[in-house]
Design a protein around this motif. Sequence first.
Motif, PDB file in Angstrom:
ATOM      1  N   LEU A 168       9.123  -0.901  12.370  1.00 37.39           N
ATOM      2  CA  LEU A 168       7.910  -0.451  11.680  1.00 37.39           C
ATOM      3  C   LEU A 168       7.015  -1.608  11.244  1.00 37.39           C
ATOM      4  O   LEU A 168       5.941  -1.380  10.680  1.00 37.39           O
ATOM      5  N   ASN A 169       7.484  -2.830  11.482  1.00 37.92           N
ATOM      6  CA  ASN A 169       6.766  -4.023  11.025  1.00 37.92           C
ATOM      7  C   ASN A 169       6.630  -4.038   9.508  1.00 37.92           C
ATOM      8  O   ASN A 169       5.594  -4.440   8.957  1.00 37.92           O
ATOM      9  N   VAL A 170       7.678  -3.584   8.837  1.00 40.74           N
ATOM     10  CA  VAL A 170       7.722  -3.567   7.374  1.00 40.74           C
ATOM     11  C   VAL A 170       8.212  -4.925   6.873  1.00 40.74           C
ATOM     12  O   VAL A 170       9.251  -5.404   7.331  1.00 40.74           O
TER      13      VAL A 170
ATOM     14  N   ASP B  78       5.290   0.473   3.727  1.00 42.68           N
ATOM     15  CA  ASP B  78       6.239   0.091   2.687  1.00 42.68           C
ATOM     16  C   ASP B  78       6.610  -1.386   2.764  1.00 42.68           C
ATOM     17  O   ASP B  78       6.270  -2.093   3.714  1.00 42.68           O
ATOM     18  N   VAL B  79       7.330  -1.822   1.742  1.00 39.54           N
ATOM     19  CA  VAL B  79       7.977  -3.139   1.716  1.00 39.54           C
ATOM     20  C   VAL B  79       9.445  -2.892   1.421  1.00 39.54           C
ATOM     21  O   VAL B  79       9.783  -2.061   0.565  1.00 39.54           O
TER      22      VAL B  79
ATOM     23  N   ARG C 291       0.816  -1.212   0.000  1.00 38.65           N
ATOM     24  CA  ARG C 291       0.000   0.000   0.000  1.00 38.65           C
ATOM     25  C   ARG C 291       0.852   1.265   0.000  1.00 38.65           C
ATOM     26  O   ARG C 291       0.348   2.363  -0.235  1.00 38.65           O
ATOM     27  N   GLY C 292       2.136   1.099   0.305  1.00 42.67           N
ATOM     28  CA  GLY C 292       3.046   2.237   0.279  1.00 42.67           C
ATOM     29  C   GLY C 292       3.958   2.153  -0.922  1.00 42.67           C
ATOM     30  O   GLY C 292       3.506   2.073  -2.068  1.00 42.67           O
ATOM     31  N   ARG C 293       5.257   2.133  -0.658  1.00 43.90           N
ATOM     32  CA  ARG C 293       6.232   2.039  -1.736  1.00 43.90           C
ATOM     33  C   ARG C 293       7.194   0.891  -1.458  1.00 43.90           C
ATOM     34  O   ARG C 293       7.412   0.507  -0.307  1.00 43.90           O
ATOM     35  N   ILE C 294       7.754   0.370  -2.529  1.00 37.90           N
ATOM     36  CA  ILE C 294       8.746  -0.696  -2.395  1.00 37.90           C
ATOM     37  C   ILE C 294      10.111  -0.022  -2.329  1.00 37.90           C
ATOM     38  O   ILE C 294      10.558   0.606  -3.297  1.00 37.90           O
ATOM     39  N   VAL C 295      10.759  -0.134  -1.164  1.00 36.90           N
ATOM     40  CA  VAL C 295      12.053   0.506  -0.932  1.00 36.90           C
ATOM     41  C   VAL C 295      13.129  -0.523  -1.201  1.00 36.90           C
ATOM     42  O   VAL C 295      13.210  -1.550  -0.522  1.00 36.90           O
ATOM     43  N   VAL C 296      13.950  -0.275  -2.214  1.00 38.30           N
ATOM     44  CA  VAL C 296      15.019  -1.202  -2.585  1.00 38.30           C
ATOM     45  C   VAL C 296      16.339  -0.641  -2.073  1.00 38.30           C
ATOM     46  O   VAL C 296      16.613   0.555  -2.228  1.00 38.30           O
ATOM     47  N   THR C 297      17.141  -1.497  -1.458  1.00 39.24           N
ATOM     48  CA  THR C 297      18.407  -1.024  -0.905  1.00 39.24           C
ATOM     49  C   THR C 297      19.519  -2.032  -1.145  1.00 39.24           C
ATOM     50  O   THR C 297      19.272  -3.231  -1.321  1.00 39.24           O
TER      51      THR C 297
END
Length: 332
Positions: free
Chosen positions: A129-131, A105-106, A56-62
Amino acid sequence: MATQVNRPRPGSAPDIVTPALIGAAVIRQEAQALLSLADAVGDSFGSAAQVLASCRGRIVVTGLGKSGHIGRKISSTLASTGSPSFFLHAAEAGHGDLGMLSENDVLLALSNSGETAELRPIIARALQLNVPVIAIASRPRSFLVNAANFPLLLPDVTEACPHGTAPTSSTTMMLALGDALAIAAMRVRGTTIADIARFHPAGSIGNRLAPVETLLRPRARLPLVGPDAMLSDAIVEMTSAGRGAVCVVDDAGLLVGIITDGDIRRSIDKVHVSRCGDVMNVEPLTIREGRTREDAYHVMHDNRITVLVVVARDNDRKPLGIIHIHDLELIA
């Protein structure tokens, strides 16, 4: 296997290994790594794709280093296929950029070793954050794999480098796995070709996927004649519009046929005695508004025609304009 140059035996000719042979060997080795990766795809991958699709948020790639470069590309692919995403630099995250990560986010974290120290603060913040955390790594007992909700393990393969050290096979697998996740999430999410067109308004992709009605000239007059009009009237109408064809419509303005410049040439000896209804093609090919320019190109190319009538989305007999094959030359 990495390509090796053997030392020649005394009195023997040296083996000849050209750059082309080395390059081919590297590609084959990386291709074999991809086949191993395909065999390793399982339930964890499916769960990860579902999580990405339902984000529902954004997919944060790192990631960091070569994994970071691959991560940037994966993030871009996710965004362009309907999964909002951005790249979070692992080294910058611990200096304030952790604020980019939010509850809905994920997190998709990449590290071949699974032990990249700069990822630890990011993982800790995700847990707070329980992400959901999706990890791509090659070591099953690594920190990153143990911390992830959805660990995706890369097969144990040798890097395509003479010393087995430069990230090559591993980064190729990471990139392919990222592409696979993006496309699987795209399919689950139900991203349409219209969505893709909105994400790619520029460049060759934007040109191909733009709605066909964007090719119509805004102030151009649609060349129209009735079936009872003389063929000579069709010539005047066609010439004034410069589209190489004229639509034949009934009293309600609905399409009943088309006359092209080829039809005119074939009936040149009857121009002053024939009516449009006698010469027109009563089954003209059309394309509805909303279809893509690429669709129009294939209709024209496959049917060997040079003009195509664009009709209304809700009425395939209501003509909106005429496009010419020259309008689509950048598609070919």
